[in-house]
Write an enzyme that holds these catalytic residues in place. Structure first.
Site, mmCIF file in Angstrom:
data_model
loop_
_atom_site.group_PDB
_atom_site.id
_atom_site.type_symbol
_atom_site.label_atom_id
_atom_site.label_comp_id
_atom_site.label_asym_id
_atom_site.label_seq_id
_atom_site.Cartn_x
_atom_site.Cartn_y
_atom_site.Cartn_z
ATOM 1 N N ASP A 12 -3.600 -0.174 12.127
ATOM 2 C CA ASP A 12 -3.909 -0.939 10.917
ATOM 3 C C ASP A 12 -2.655 -1.690 10.478
ATOM 4 O OD1 ASP A 12 -5.117 -1.920 8.689
ATOM 5 O OD2 ASP A 12 -5.711 0.005 7.859
ATOM 6 N N GLU A 107 -7.566 -4.393 11.662
ATOM 7 C CA GLU A 107 -7.802 -2.999 12.027
ATOM 8 C C GLU A 107 -8.396 -2.881 13.429
ATOM 9 O OE1 GLU A 107 -9.904 0.788 9.746
ATOM 10 O OE2 GLU A 107 -10.211 -1.244 9.000
#
Length: 406
Positions: A12, A107
């Protein structure tokens, strides 16, 4: 393959929009930064860790955020720049691993199962993270474990700009002391319900029988219990930019009626954008298709910054239509397609959308959910007949109505 032998990485990008802006303007380093609409009616799309320490969070009205932190620097977001950086990171990951899933603009899930025999999964994930930082300049965190759930939670604990490896067999003790709000799929409402029951730590759920969670929360209760116990067999699904949704209209009689054509294109586009929002998706590529009575077919596409907003996407579709439409030729079919889809809802559109526009979309979508897809339409799309009610993200094929002759 046995889930215990899996090696799943969750990566992330840290405060992604803020990090991109800091690469473009080093004066923003270490300062409280707010990304979003710059007027008082604007909304915070993203904020730096420095701003979060004042209690600011995304989706907060900009007016309130500025009251909490008057010295914060407000930057109007640029979705084109963020899309470009997102694609740069995707390219690095694509070159470095055999199987990855891009779940939003910032992500990723990566399946390194079996790679430990050759390189060591933690070493490989660490080297990939270092390469992303080196080649893009963006900070990124990762969690590595036997499944998606534990890895995602681990990434959250690793932030900012760090990594955590949860070794096989240690999932439950790792999760146990954490807040139940850390479990993916536990939103504000469920969190409040759990707190009302005196359940604040994941360890409490681990000690409960699954039947009790199922009794209180139904099917979701079973899922929450499994996630709390570090059980998740969800596979990493290979990411493909060809993922798309589309709709077409074939006319009963070939037409040169420009008003009718444009009305149908507006209605089709508006409905398809609504389906994006309904599926919590963003598109980065718009394609328009036109077929004439002699069956000559033309298509044109355009890459756009990730979006799920009518006022961003409709002008692109109409521009492509005008590029392709040849007057005086009879038109047999028109079609619109959105591809390069990722998860993401409307967050990336918050940079220049004020509360009024967001509230309008939410109100329109609620009315469509309740009364049908055509309950609220643009005046320009009123000439089109019924557009089908179909959710392209639930795995069902589109009904015949989606291609119904006009």
């Amino acid at each position: 393959m046995n889930s215990l032998s899996r090696h799943i990485v969750h990566m992330d990008l840290d405060t992604f929009f803020v990090s991109c802006e800091r690469l473009l303007d080093s004066k923003l380093q270490g300062k409280p930064v707010l990304i979003g609409g710059t007027t008082d009616r604007g909304v915070v799309a993203s904020c730096s860790y420095e701003a979060r320490s004042f209690g600011i969070h995304s989706a907060m009205p900009m007016r309130m955020a500025k009251q909490l932190c008057p010295e914060a620097i407000v930057v109007r977001g640029n979705s084109g720049i963020y899309s470009k950086f997102s694609n740069m990171v995707t390219e690095v990951i694509k070159e470095g691993v055999p199987l990855y899933e891009k779940t939003s603009v910032d992500e990723f899930y990566i399946d390194l199962t079996g790679m430990d025999q050759f390189f060591g999964c933690h070493k490989l994930a660490s080297e990939l993270r270092e390469r992303i930082i080196r080649e893009t300049g963006l900070p990124i965190s990762f969690g590595l474990s036997v499944n998606k759930t534990v890895s995602k939670v681990a990434t959250g604990e690793a932030k900012p700009n760090n990594k955590i490896y949860v070794d096989k067999g240690t999932e439950k003790p790792f999760l146990s002391p954490l807040s139940v709000s850390k479990i993916p799929m536990v939103g504000k409402v469920t969190y409040r319900q759990l707190c009302d029951l005196g359940i604040k730590r994941i360890g409490t759920i681990q000690e409960m029988p699954i039947e009790m969670m199922a009794k209180v929360f139904g099917k979701n209760g079973q899922l929450i219990w499994k996630k709390a116990n570090g059980i998740d067999h969800t596979p990493v699904v290979q990411y493909s930019e060809r993922k798309s949704i589309s709709t077409e209209r074939t006319f009963d009689r070939d037409t040169t009626d420009v008003k009718k054509l444009e009305s149908i294109i507006v209605a089709m586009t508006e409905n398809l954008v609504y389906q994006l929002r309904r599926g919590n998706k963003l598109t980065a590529c718009v394609t328009f298709k036109i077929r004439y009575s002699d069956f000559q077919t033309y298509t044109q596409q355009k890459r756009i910054p990730y979006s799920a907003a009518d006022h961003k996407i409709l002008p692109v579709v109409m521009s492509l239509y005008k590029n392709l439409y040849q007057r005086r030729l009879l038109v047999r079919l028109v079609g619109v397609r959105f591809s390069h889809l990722v998860e993401g809802g409307q967050q990336i559109d918050l940079f220049d959308d004020n509360e009024k526009i967001m509230s309008l979309y939410q109100a329109m979508d609620k009315m469509r959910e309740r009364y049908g897809d055509r309950a609220v339409i643009k005046a320009a799309g009123m000439g089109a007949k019924s557009i089908s009610r179909w959710n392209p993200f639930n795995g069902e094929p589109p009904p015949l109505l989606a291609n119904r002759r006009q």
